[in-house]
Design a protein around this motif. Structure first.
Motif, PDB file in Angstrom:
ATOM      1  N   GLY A 210       0.772  -1.143  -0.039  1.00 47.98           N
ATOM      2  CA  GLY A 210      -0.111   0.155  -0.011  1.00 47.98           C
ATOM      3  C   GLY A 210       0.865   1.396  -0.131  1.00 47.98           C
ATOM      4  O   GLY A 210       2.173   1.024   0.088  1.00 47.98           O
ATOM      5  N   PRO A 211       0.331   2.258  -0.144  1.00 47.94           N
ATOM      6  CA  PRO A 211       1.001   3.830  -0.307  1.00 47.94           C
ATOM      7  C   PRO A 211       1.802   4.076   1.111  1.00 47.94           C
ATOM      8  O   PRO A 211       1.101   3.691   2.125  1.00 47.94           O
ATOM      9  N   LEU A 212       2.989   4.431   0.815  1.00 50.10           N
ATOM     10  CA  LEU A 212       3.641   4.906   1.945  1.00 50.10           C
ATOM     11  C   LEU A 212       3.828   6.362   1.689  1.00 50.10           C
ATOM     12  O   LEU A 212       4.402   6.824   0.858  1.00 50.10           O
ATOM     13  N   TRP A 213       3.526   7.171   2.796  1.00 53.46           N
ATOM     14  CA  TRP A 213       3.714   8.380   2.852  1.00 53.46           C
ATOM     15  C   TRP A 213       4.662   8.971   3.885  1.00 53.46           C
ATOM     16  O   TRP A 213       4.741   8.356   4.901  1.00 53.46           O
ATOM     17  N   MET A 214       5.700   9.921   3.531  1.00 46.24           N
ATOM     18  CA  MET A 214       6.574  10.181   4.256  1.00 46.24           C
ATOM     19  C   MET A 214       6.517  11.608   4.744  1.00 46.24           C
ATOM     20  O   MET A 214       6.559  12.468   3.619  1.00 46.24           O
ATOM     21  N   ILE A 215       6.632  12.029   5.806  1.00 50.31           N
ATOM     22  CA  ILE A 215       6.555  13.640   6.459  1.00 50.31           C
ATOM     23  C   ILE A 215       7.683  13.950   6.851  1.00 50.31           C
ATOM     24  O   ILE A 215       8.335  13.615   7.841  1.00 50.31           O
TER      25      ILE A 215
ATOM     26  N   VAL B 208       5.880  12.197  -0.518  1.00 53.42           N
ATOM     27  CA  VAL B 208       6.590  12.784   0.398  1.00 53.42           C
ATOM     28  C   VAL B 208       5.967  14.156   0.493  1.00 53.42           C
ATOM     29  O   VAL B 208       5.656  15.083  -0.262  1.00 53.42           O
ATOM     30  N   VAL B 209       5.736  14.472   1.899  1.00 46.72           N
ATOM     31  CA  VAL B 209       5.181  15.879   2.291  1.00 46.72           C
ATOM     32  C   VAL B 209       6.342  16.622   2.932  1.00 46.72           C
ATOM     33  O   VAL B 209       6.965  16.282   3.996  1.00 46.72           O
TER      34      VAL B 209
ATOM     35  N   ARG C 118       6.477  11.422  -5.831  1.00 51.18           N
ATOM     36  CA  ARG C 118       5.433  12.732  -5.708  1.00 51.18           C
ATOM     37  C   ARG C 118       5.966  13.323  -4.571  1.00 51.18           C
ATOM     38  O   ARG C 118       5.977  12.724  -3.221  1.00 51.18           O
ATOM     39  N   SER C 119       5.973  14.732  -4.625  1.00 51.49           N
ATOM     40  CA  SER C 119       6.225  15.615  -3.621  1.00 51.49           C
ATOM     41  C   SER C 119       5.338  16.708  -3.461  1.00 51.49           C
ATOM     42  O   SER C 119       5.078  17.400  -4.216  1.00 51.49           O
ATOM     43  N   LEU C 120       4.690  16.733  -2.325  1.00 51.23           N
ATOM     44  CA  LEU C 120       3.581  17.600  -1.924  1.00 51.23           C
ATOM     45  C   LEU C 120       3.856  18.638  -0.582  1.00 51.23           C
ATOM     46  O   LEU C 120       4.804  18.256   0.020  1.00 51.23           O
ATOM     47  N   ARG C 121       3.054  19.513  -0.450  1.00 50.07           N
ATOM     48  CA  ARG C 121       3.166  20.365   0.564  1.00 50.07           C
ATOM     49  C   ARG C 121       2.070  19.994   1.721  1.00 50.07           C
ATOM     50  O   ARG C 121       2.601  20.483   2.695  1.00 50.07           O
TER      51      ARG C 121
END
Ligand SMILES: NC(=O)C1=CN([C@@H]2O[C@H](COP(=O)(O)OP(=O)(O)OC[C@H]3O[C@@H](n4cnc5c(N)ncnc54)[C@H](OP(=O)(O)O)[C@@H]3O)[C@@H](O)[C@H]2O)C=CC1
Ligand SMILES: O=C(O)[C@@H]1CCC=N1
Length: 269
Positions: A10-15, A40-41, A53-56
């Motif tokens: 599944g999706p992995l988000w890194m803050i 990545v946020v 993918r790089s988001l704010r």
């Protein structure tokens, strides 16, 4: 060699993706993590690997299965509100000091795992200490799968030991890098050219560490093998050993780091 466990599904988000988050993510990508599953946020977008993918801010209409928190402990309260409704299966925090209840209270998740990596995870030769109050095998397997490509992974049974583990292994590379510089500087003071002293110091450290890792004997025995009777190593060791000078210095070094971890834990409670 045992095959490495598969990355969590599944999706992995890194803050946060600075020195540590970036090192971990690059290593995971090298080890086969699918870049299409990663978001990545950060505030600036700096340090995010190409093709990721790089988001704010976290995307509102999507869910993360795994959330990796890699901001500084002092930044936790700035990011927690935007993470409160994500409810990932697994929250992995690398924040020094910050305890599991402080994380769980701010960022609801199926399970929380504290991880304490160190910088050599960048080359797959790091150490990652893991702690979770969850006994769920799926949670532990998922965290182990993330830590395995980074180097040595060790579960810590008692969260109370985490500040000590952080001081030894998390901060440890900083102390070793300083020791390398000091060894080289000492060589320079004996007349060696600076660049040569650095090369010799680093190769000596790397070879000695590798040898100690694979040897059957303890480092103390290996040290005795270098120190010929009546020779020059013994003279040098006598300086390090007098009044436990080196041990005492490192005790105070780790105690200072552990104390700071405890302060950061208290600030987040
Ligand atoms: N460095 C190390 O060797 C180790 C660090 N750790 C832990 O890792 C964590 C990170 O440390 P380190 O990587 O050194 O720190 P860095 O300052 O290098 O990285 C912090 C990251 O967080 C991002 N960030 C900061 N504020 C926000 C915000 N409000 N929203 C989104 N992203 C944000 C920063 O990006 P931007 O500024 O663009 O927002 C940056 O990517 C710490 O908790 C530390 O305890 C643990 C073990 C070892
Ligand atoms: O210095 C710090 O606070 C972090 C924790 C371990 C290494 N770096």
């Amino acid at each position: 060699m045992m095959p490495r466990p598969a990355f969590p599904v599944g999706p992995l988000w890194m803050i946060g993706c600075g020195n540590m988050g970036g090192a971990m993510l690059r290593r995971w990508l090298d080890a086969g993590l699918d870049p299409a599953t990663v978001t990545v946020v950060t505030r600036s977008g700096a340090g995010v690997p190409d093709g990721i993918r790089s988001l704010r801010a976290p995307p509102v209409d999507e869910r993360a299965a795994t959330l990796v928190l890699a901001v500084k402990p002092q930044q936790l309260d700035a990011v927690a509100p935007m993470l409160a409704s994500i409810r990932p299966r697994l929250l992995v925090s690398v924040l020094a000091g910050v305890e599991e209840p402080a994380l769980a209270g701010r960022i609801p998740a199926g399970a929380v795992v504290r991880a304490m990596p160190n910088l050599p995870v960048a080359i797959g030769r790091g150490v990652t200490a893991l702690f979770s109050s969850s006994a769920d095998a799926g949670v532990r397997d998922a965290a182990t799968a993330l830590a395995a490509p980074l180097g040595l992974a060790e579960w810590i049974a008692d969260e109370g030991m985490f500040d000590a583990v952080t001081a030894l292994a998390g901060c440890g590379p900083g102390f070793v890098f300083r020791f390398a510089d000091a060894l080289a500087a000492a060589g320079t003071s004996l007349g060696l050219p600076q660049d040569q002293a650095r090369r010799l110091a680093l190769a000596t450290l790397a070879g000695s560490a590798e040898m100690a890792l694979t040897a059957d004997e303890a480092p103390a025995t290996l040290a005795d093998r270098v120190a010929s009777l009546g020779g020059s190593t013994r003279e040098g060791l006598n300086v390090l050993d007098r009044d436990d000078a080196l041990v005492d210095l490192l005790r105070r070094t780790l105690a200072a780091s552990a104390r700071r971890n405890a302060e950061m834990a208290a600030a987040a409670r």
